[in-house]
Design an enzyme around this catalytic site. Structure first.
Site, PDB file in Angstrom:
ATOM      1  N   CYS G  41     -47.445   8.733   8.973  1.00  0.00           N
ATOM      2  CA  CYS G  41     -47.096   9.884   9.796  1.00  0.00           C
ATOM      3  C   CYS G  41     -47.016  11.110   8.895  1.00  0.00           C
ATOM      4  O   CYS G  41     -46.300  11.079   7.887  1.00  0.00           O
ATOM      5  CB  CYS G  41     -45.760   9.638  10.493  1.00  0.00           C
ATOM      6  SG  CYS G  41     -45.156  11.102  11.363  1.00  0.00           S
ATOM      7  N   ASP G  48     -47.651   4.340  10.380  1.00  0.00           N
ATOM      8  CA  ASP G  48     -48.075   4.156  11.770  1.00  0.00           C
ATOM      9  C   ASP G  48     -49.052   2.991  11.817  1.00  0.00           C
ATOM     10  O   ASP G  48     -49.795   2.759  10.855  1.00  0.00           O
ATOM     11  CB  ASP G  48     -48.764   5.424  12.300  1.00  0.00           C
ATOM     12  CG  ASP G  48     -47.751   6.482  12.719  1.00  0.00           C
ATOM     13  OD1 ASP G  48     -46.655   6.119  13.163  1.00  0.00           O
ATOM     14  OD2 ASP G  48     -48.086   7.674  12.586  1.00  0.00           O
TER      15      ASP G  48
END
Ligand code: CA
Ligand code: CA
Ligand code: CA
Ligand code: CA
Ligand code: CA
Ligand code: CA
Ligand code: CA
Ligand code: CA
Ligand code: CA
Ligand code: CA
Ligand code: CA
Ligand code: CA
Ligand code: CA
Ligand code: CA
Ligand code: CA
Ligand code: CA
Lengths: 125, 125, 125, 125, 125, 125, 125, 125, 125, 125
Positions: G41, G48
């Site tokens: 992220c 992520d």
């Protein structure tokens, strides 16, 4: 069905009954599936099993449910290739009902590692 | 619902309430499904069970949820063929709502090895 | 989220943030679903629960994820009918984003045996 | 439920009602699940969501369903850690019912990529 | 079943028929499930729906299938609490069959966001 | 998590935080699953992916959720065999928590047509 | 794959290899899905996770499978927003292959209760 | 795996490699499943397909993954009855590993409408 | 099938038999799926596995089922890339049958974390 | 199987063949399921359908697969109650094999809204 109270003995039959479409002013679908279709392989004589899926838009006549069950039963001792028996059922129902639309799918049980489905359509949904 | 605190006793009714569509400037879908529909077979008197799926695009009126539940309940002691009752529900809702689009699917429980679904459509989605 | 290390205390808000679409030269879909939407029934005051599914094609702006979460949270203590709240969310996002396409589906939990879904579409996918 | 006809306005409450076990001569299980539990994170103030699964063998008393629903509702604006709130519910029900057996499972929605379930058991099934 | 050819009109009844266990020299399980149980809520008069699951080890007698179906049907217009009706069915079958083992599970449809199941066991499997 | 409003920058760490078990007077289960574990293959250097399932009965201490997430993250750039890394996680948690019971399951993604799961248990559930 | 016998050490790379489409005379689809995509992220630096689904109709060139795997791996230590990274992958593959059709779907793991999917299409299927 | 960059050509082999159990001080389970097992029918010569599921508790040695894959591959051109080949695999692994516990399940694809599974266990889990 | 009584020894073959379409006056679909396709990777020599899905509308000829099974078997010891082998099967069947429509989907087992499917279509369904 | 090339015509038979257990030194399970069992209702003459699940631990003999298939086929034109036919199959196999353990489950298709399963066990697994 296990009709043990006041049992009715039934017979397989090629005779299909109809009743009048109660709402012919409208196009609508009637879908009737059975996982309980069985006939014989015409080459080996061994049983074949299929699920038969019927979808139709009635015109003036609808097929009566119990007679359809007895009609499917009538194939139990007959030998037919997959492609032929599916077209036979389609033709019988088209002749009987003159439907605005009809589709038959026959989903046969696996044989030799191959899963076979035959699908016949008449008219447009 | 089990309304044991301050219980309200309800009654089945054919009377369907409506409320004004809060957003008639837009076409949108309202879908209401119930797995709790039951009526009687008109030939044998035995209970039939179905899931009723409603999908409509409202025009000026929407059907009120609780009255729809009581309306479905009103079929509990009535005898109807599958095709007829599905068209009756469609007709009642079309008359009530004058919707831009409406579809009713009645998925009946298996009888005699046959799984029956009736689908009625009004207008285009 | 359980932000136990250096926790940030957040607040529900109607204020939705945006960021610039990084690829406005192309039509593409952004889909954001949440199973965690709850508001109140305007008649009984009891909690309603829904899954909200958003699908849009951005034009110049995209909705910022955390502000969308806080926006959904802002309905927690408000009373709204199913049809109205779904159109409200659609209208707020259409005003904010002026998207090339947008669809909102609100799948409400069962009440009284009825499963209700409201679906609002804006433009063509 | 959307009680739009003659609506009853309800309130969340910590008060749980009971009714007499109709068959205390036998050990049997009552299982009540709700996917509609929500409280707040005591650190961030943000909503947490969980499915609460209750399984018990009643002794002299059973928990009344509607009061259980209002009891679960009473946590909506309270901040609690996952472990604590699950033990609180278990303790409240054990105190109320003095059941022969009781199990509470709280299946919380994912936070930060972690799926958390708390399971409390009292007695032997 | 749709017994349209030579239809037999049946009636709900509390009278359960039995037949002799064909193999009492052995412990074996008979499991009979029906998703088609409905009775009324004794507080509100509204219909409740449940799936009833029966599992038993017969001693000298087995329950006849069609009479079981008519027995379940007999609850259609009766008002019963969930806990009571499940124990009633268990008691009727235990009295009738004196089985070596019996279990009844009644899985009720959701009401007010709560999913309730009652499970009664008699003897050891 | 997409913490775009007032973002907190976090770091992977081997340091696991605990908090006091709020109910040490009772044996109860805490289950925490993550589908987001990744480390490297010590032979090829390529990424491995696994779902890690933790189930424990706390004694005096519980593992804090956010620190557990950062702990799992700390393996992202480390090379470990499947069997070793699963035992490492089990050992770290057993040392930290001295739990009454603990189980770790590591469900690794398929490699070369083989699906591997490692399961380590400590104590009795 | 766990290449423990005669292991080959590989490296992540942005370099994508191609091979000649063996059947350019025909339009056909190549679909390659991976549940093993991870990046960071850009706001918080936390990992992520996504499943990347590729569907394309090749023209003169096809993407080589192992180089695609190493290409996906190359995002492991890079920070990207969901919308941007999906368009980046689409652009890289469109530039490389000049395909007759291409679609990329990136199904990201839930964050803050929101499930996000980005879908980019190029040409018509 | 499609090792197109710097491809390693492998061969099927009966030789199984082991590595030292990194944690022999603890009983833990290693489970390795493959849906990619195929051998020949010793009567007809036609291919049989099975999923092989291995579950064991290692003592001093663990089976190396890549050699296990090559070992399974070695049955590709051999004719074996279902019962025999499953016991052969169990015996080879028991001889190799002297495990504290081992289970092999071979789930064969349907032949002639019959679905066959062979399950061999060694020791207690 | 395990043809242990009066076993017939078969051989893989590229020779595909046909039979006359029993109903050429109608367009209908024949679908034949097999989860039992295996060939070799042309780079590494290792086995690849795929499910082959065939869907066609016959003109004058249908493919005979047993010869199709032997035809699929004939790829067992051949090395082919995924894209090529799928087009080869399509071409062989198109040449053999001159069908009104044909689609082949080859769903290959995962390799290196990538799930690959090749889909070839001929004509319009 | 569709044995169209060099077809073998088979007959239903009550004669079950055996072969010698290749590994009598070990207790292991053989499980053989068929979804293709059909007989007739002794009251109404209508077809019944069931899935038969067999699980046994062989002693000196195993049942030969093809003869088991022909044995199941032999019930096709016979009328039997559910409880009786399941015990008959169990008794025939116990007499034939003298197995260390055996279980038969017969899962019959729904009749009159009732789903019936008969389960017979011999010995301990
Ligand atoms: Ca239509
Ligand atoms: Ca639309
Ligand atoms: Ca949910
Ligand atoms: Ca599009
Ligand atoms: Ca019990
Ligand atoms: Ca149902
Ligand atoms: Ca038993
Ligand atoms: Ca995953
Ligand atoms: Ca326990
Ligand atoms: Ca196409
Ligand atoms: Ca398989
Ligand atoms: Ca254990
Ligand atoms: Ca497969
Ligand atoms: Ca068509
Ligand atoms: Ca079936
Ligand atoms: Ca055992």
């Amino acid at each position: 069905m296990n009709e043990k109270l006041g049992a009715v003995i039934n017979r397989p039959t090629k005779f299909l009954e109809t009743f009048e479409n109660p709402n012919p002013e409208r196009n609508y679908h009637i879908r009737i599936d059975t996982p309980e279709f069985t006939c014989l392989c015409p080459k080996t004589g061994q049983p074949d099993f299929a699920e038969i899926k019927l979808d139709y838009v009635p015109d003036q006549q609808c097929v009566e449910l119990k007679s359809l069950k007895l009609y499917y039963w009538s194939f139990r001792d007959e030998g037919h290739f997959h492609e032929k028996v599916t077209n036979m059922i389609a033709n019988d129902l088209i002749t009987l009902l003159a439907p605005r639309y009809l589709k038959i799918q026959a989903v046969f049980n696996v044989r030799g590692g191959l899963y076979t489905t035959i699908e016949v359509e008449h008219g447009h949904p």
